[in-house]
Design a protein around this motif. Structure first.
Motif, PDB file in Angstrom:
ATOM      1  N   ARG A  87     -43.669  47.102 -49.005  1.00 45.06           N
ATOM      2  CA  ARG A  87     -45.013  46.674 -49.418  1.00 45.06           C
ATOM      3  C   ARG A  87     -44.993  45.247 -49.976  1.00 45.06           C
ATOM      4  O   ARG A  87     -45.935  44.489 -49.818  1.00 45.06           O
ATOM      5  CB  ARG A  87     -45.566  47.625 -50.488  1.00 45.06           C
ATOM      6  CG  ARG A  87     -45.833  49.043 -50.042  1.00 45.06           C
ATOM      7  CD  ARG A  87     -46.573  49.153 -48.742  1.00 45.06           C
ATOM      8  NE  ARG A  87     -47.889  48.488 -48.720  1.00 45.06           N
ATOM      9  CZ  ARG A  87     -48.619  48.333 -47.630  1.00 45.06           C
ATOM     10  NH1 ARG A  87     -48.177  48.762 -46.471  1.00 45.06           N
ATOM     11  NH2 ARG A  87     -49.790  47.740 -47.710  1.00 45.06           N
ATOM     12  N   HIS A  96     -53.780  48.789 -53.190  1.00 46.62           N
ATOM     13  CA  HIS A  96     -53.992  47.475 -52.587  1.00 46.62           C
ATOM     14  C   HIS A  96     -55.450  47.304 -52.171  1.00 46.62           C
ATOM     15  O   HIS A  96     -56.059  46.257 -52.384  1.00 46.62           O
ATOM     16  CB  HIS A  96     -53.066  47.339 -51.375  1.00 46.62           C
ATOM     17  CG  HIS A  96     -53.054  45.963 -50.789  1.00 46.62           C
ATOM     18  ND1 HIS A  96     -52.790  44.846 -51.532  1.00 46.62           N
ATOM     19  CD2 HIS A  96     -53.274  45.530 -49.513  1.00 46.62           C
ATOM     20  CE1 HIS A  96     -52.856  43.776 -50.756  1.00 46.62           C
ATOM     21  NE2 HIS A  96     -53.149  44.179 -49.517  1.00 46.62           N
ATOM     22  N   ASP A 103     -52.536  50.325 -61.266  1.00 47.15           N
ATOM     23  CA  ASP A 103     -53.020  48.979 -60.919  1.00 47.15           C
ATOM     24  C   ASP A 103     -53.989  48.499 -62.005  1.00 47.15           C
ATOM     25  O   ASP A 103     -54.380  49.266 -62.888  1.00 47.15           O
ATOM     26  CB  ASP A 103     -53.690  48.983 -59.540  1.00 47.15           C
ATOM     27  CG  ASP A 103     -54.901  49.893 -59.479  1.00 47.15           C
ATOM     28  OD1 ASP A 103     -55.815  49.724 -60.326  1.00 47.15           O
ATOM     29  OD2 ASP A 103     -54.939  50.775 -58.592  1.00 47.15           O
ATOM     30  N   LEU A 115     -47.889  42.551 -51.331  1.00 43.61           N
ATOM     31  CA  LEU A 115     -48.378  43.201 -52.536  1.00 43.61           C
ATOM     32  C   LEU A 115     -47.513  42.781 -53.724  1.00 43.61           C
ATOM     33  O   LEU A 115     -46.290  42.792 -53.639  1.00 43.61           O
ATOM     34  CB  LEU A 115     -48.325  44.720 -52.360  1.00 43.61           C
ATOM     35  CG  LEU A 115     -48.992  45.583 -53.418  1.00 43.61           C
ATOM     36  CD1 LEU A 115     -50.489  45.350 -53.462  1.00 43.61           C
ATOM     37  CD2 LEU A 115     -48.718  47.060 -53.112  1.00 43.61           C
TER      38      LEU A 115
END
Lengths: 222, 482
Positions: free
Chosen positions: B352, B387, B412, B357
């Motif tokens: 990722r 994401h 996140d 990311l």
């Protein structure tokens, strides 16, 4: 939508755990002029209370609900008693299961797999109180269920005649335990267990322990 | 100790032989009171051997009934012939051994019976398991020939005058011939031991029978007693080994029955598990298809009457259901394995990160049992979700062990999940958070984790969204066991 208009609309309660189907169906029913309501599939008692408090015109019920609701068949009778029609809408291909729901009072059992147009049409008919299942088909399913029950009762009769202790012995044998193991575990003499084994064999009309276990497995007693 | 345990010990056989010896000795002391001590003792010893051989024969035949082994039937038959005809005829010969007695017929019967025994043993030794019918036929022929020969001899005896010089020679000849025959069969048994598992233990006994015939050749009371004692001892040993084999066969049969019962139970469980799994898969697939069909139809027929946001949600949910369906059908590598969670996390986060990311990764070694591919799928799904949900915001992935559990937290700094959506986040359908993401969806991610005995839940995040994946740790001791 005015309250009056809302009253005119037929209410349909959808009980299903396939969210996309539930969502699409409620969108489509709303567009057809019905008032769909999606039930939470987390609480059987709450669901029955909801139906009893204000019976909808139709309850669309899935049979295999999983989780808290489990078998939808159990919900049919309370809903029917509360005055709602119940239309079973199911992904199962098990005719006996469908027949059991019919026996509980469902007005029809429909396979989810039919074209959506047909499905929608049947739901609309059912909501308007029309017949959606041919009486002959209904009869056929119920007859199938009764025949199945009778044959099962016949198969299980010899097992029902076993005493609780004999049933325990047969279960232990089916796990591969020997007479001496059983006697040791239950703190009884081997001859006691042996005579119980003999009683099991003679009641089941079989000649060996293996045959007894095989018979129990075959009829689904175990 | 059970009978089987007793006779199975090497010492058990020695004890049996000693008992036989003691019996013979006590009989001998009893016989001293009679006028012909040695002869009487010999007769009684031989009488003792008869039930031993008969018993052994019956036990062997019983074993044959249980196991169906041809050699058991033949050996049982041989022992019964031995105990029922060969040995009594020896006693008969001795009883009739008056100075002018006619021993021809008795010697002949003895010779023929012993011959039959030897022949049967030889046939048993050459026994090919696939050739039982032929064996039976041979035995029938031999018995018929023996009977015919006996009748012939009885007829001839009346015509030929008894000759005192021929008869002792004939008797000696028969004994020598029998001794050679026994020893030959014993040698054959020793050689055949490689192919017929029962033959090697029988060889010394057959040899002892040969030896007893050798002892009979000199017409002496003392050696004849030794011969009789030897025969009786062999009879006891044969009976004890037949009993031991019978007990073992019965035990094996019982074990086999229980083994089969257990196998049956396992097969039944396997079939039920498989059927349940298949039913569930069929049901799930049909339900999913019904949902997709309903959504596509609704989009097709009523799309223009729905608001654009609903149309988008329905489309996204349909695609998610298609992925779900595909995953249901093609999930192949489901072998569970013990693996380090951190290695899977590192691999996935590396990929990722390469995709752009930003991530902060904290790792800690944690062994779990499960499907590494499934864990990777779930993590990937959570990262893709983060994401899309919070573009550009840094994501943190942390592996931490607490007690017997490892937690993998993916959080996140995005807008988070609104509290009203938290309840439906793991549900399938367009109401849940699934609709925002592509790929597998949270519901199947949770299912995959639960299948490995773990759990996937929303975490208590400060600002953004946070998912906590927990799996039970494997103890080092459990790892060592394959």
């Amino acid at each position: 939508m005015s309250p009056r208009e809302r009253r005119r609309r037929l209410r349909v309660l959808i009980v299903d755990d396939q969210r996309l189907l539930v969502d699409s169906l409620s969108l489509a029913l709303r567009l057809e002029g019905l008032d769909p309501l999606v039930a939470s599939v987390a609480d059987a008692a709450g669901l029955v209370e909801l139906v009893q408090a204000d019976p909808p015109a139709l309850v669309l019920l899935d049979l295999d609900l999983g989780g808290a609701l489990g078998d939808g068949t159990d919900l049919v009778a309370p809903c029917v008693a509360a005055g709602a029609r119940v239309l079973v809408l199911t992904g199962t291909t098990d005719e006996l299961w469908m027949a059991a729901a019919l026996e509980q009072g469902a007005c029809a059992a429909i396979d989810k797999g039919i074209p959506f147009d047909d499905l929608l049409g049947l739901v609309l008919s059912a909501a308007h109180g029309q017949t959606v299942m041919e009486p002959t088909e209904r009869e056929r399913l119920l007859h199938h269920l009764h025949a199945h029950r009778a044959s099962r009762a016949r198969d299980l009769a010899p097992f029902e005649s076993l005493t609780p202790r004999e049933q325990q012995v047969l279960r232990a044998l089916s796990l591969g335990q020997t007479v001496s193991h059983i006697a040791e575990a239950w703190v009884v003499s081997e001859s006691t267990v042996r005579s119980q084994v003999h009683a099991v064999l003679s009641k089941l009309d079989v000649r060996s322990q293996l045959e007894a276990v095989a018979a129990a497995t075959r009829v689904g007693w175990l | 100790m059970s009978i089987r345990g007793y006779v199975a010990r090497p010492g058990g056989i020695a004890v049996l032989a000693a008992v036989a010896g003691a019996l013979i000795a006590s009989l001998a002391s009893l016989a001293h009171t009679t006028s012909q001590p040695l002869v009487a003792t010999t007769a009684m010893t031989e009488a003792l051997a008869v039930p031993a051989f008969l018993g052994a024969g019956v036990l062997r035949l019983a074993r044959w009934r249980i196991t169906g082994e041809a050699h058991c039937a033949l050996r049982g038959g041989a022992m019964i012939l031995m105990g029922g005809l060969a040995l009594p005829s020896v006693s008969l010969a001795r009883t009739l051994a008056a100075p002018d007695g006619d021993l021809t017929i008795v010697t002949f019967v003895r010779a023929v019976t012993a011959g039959v025994v030897l022949y049967v043993l030889a046939v048993a030794l050459s026994d090919d398991e696939s050739d039982r019918v032929d064996l039976g036929r041979k035995v029938v022929w031999l018995t018929a020939t023996t009977a015919a020969a006996t009748v012939l001899l009885v007829t001839l005896r009346d015509r030929v005058p008894p000759s005192p010089t021929i008869e002792p020679t004939l008797a000696d000849g028969v004994e020598v011939a029998l001794a050679i025959a026994w020893l030959t069969v014993a040698a054959a048994a020793a050689v055949r031991g490689n192919r017929a598992h029962w033959a090697r233990p029988a060889a010394p006994l057959l040899g002892a029978m040969g030896l007893s015939e050798v002892f009979r050749v000199p017409d002496d009371a003392a050696t004849t007693l030794v011969a009789a004692a030897l025969t009786a001892a062999v009879g006891f040993l044969v009976a004890s080994s037949a009993l031991m084999d019978l007990v073992r066969a019965a035990q094996d049969e019982r074990d086999e029955t229980h083994h089969l019962t257990r196998e049956l139970a396992q097969a039944r469980d396997a079939v039920w598990t498989r059927k349940a799994w298949q039913d569930e898969l069929t049901h799930d697939a049909r339900s999913t298809l019904a949902g997709i069909r309903a959504a596509v139809h609704t989009l097709d027929r009523q799309g223009d009457r729905l608001d654009p946001a609903t149309v988008d949600q329905l489309r996204a949910a349909t695609l998610a259901e298609l992925s779900h369906l595909e995953h249901m059908l093609v999930r192949r590598n489901t072998d569970t394995d013990v693996f380090d969670v951190s290695e899977v996390v590192r691999t996935v986060t590396d990929v990722r990160r390469a995709a752009g990311l930003q991530m902060e990764v904290t790792l800690e070694s944690a062994l779990v049992r499960g499907v590494p591919g499934d864990l990777a799928t779930v993590l990937q799904n959570l990262l893709v979700n983060a994401h899309e949900h919070a573009p550009g915001a840094p994501v943190s992935v942390a592996v931490r062990t607490t007690g017997a559990v490892v937690h993998v937290t993916v959080s996140d700094d995005g807008p988070g999940i609104p509290s009203e959506a938290a309840d439906t986040a793991f549900e399938r359908g367009f109401r849940g958070t699934d609709s925002r993401g592509s790929g597998l969806g949270l519901s199947i991610a949770r299912t995959l984790v639960r299948q490995q005995g773990g759990e996937l839940e929303l975490g208590q995040a400060g600002t953004g969204a946070s998912f906590v994946l927990s799996l039970p740790l494997v103890t080092p001791a459990a790892v060592a066991v394959p």
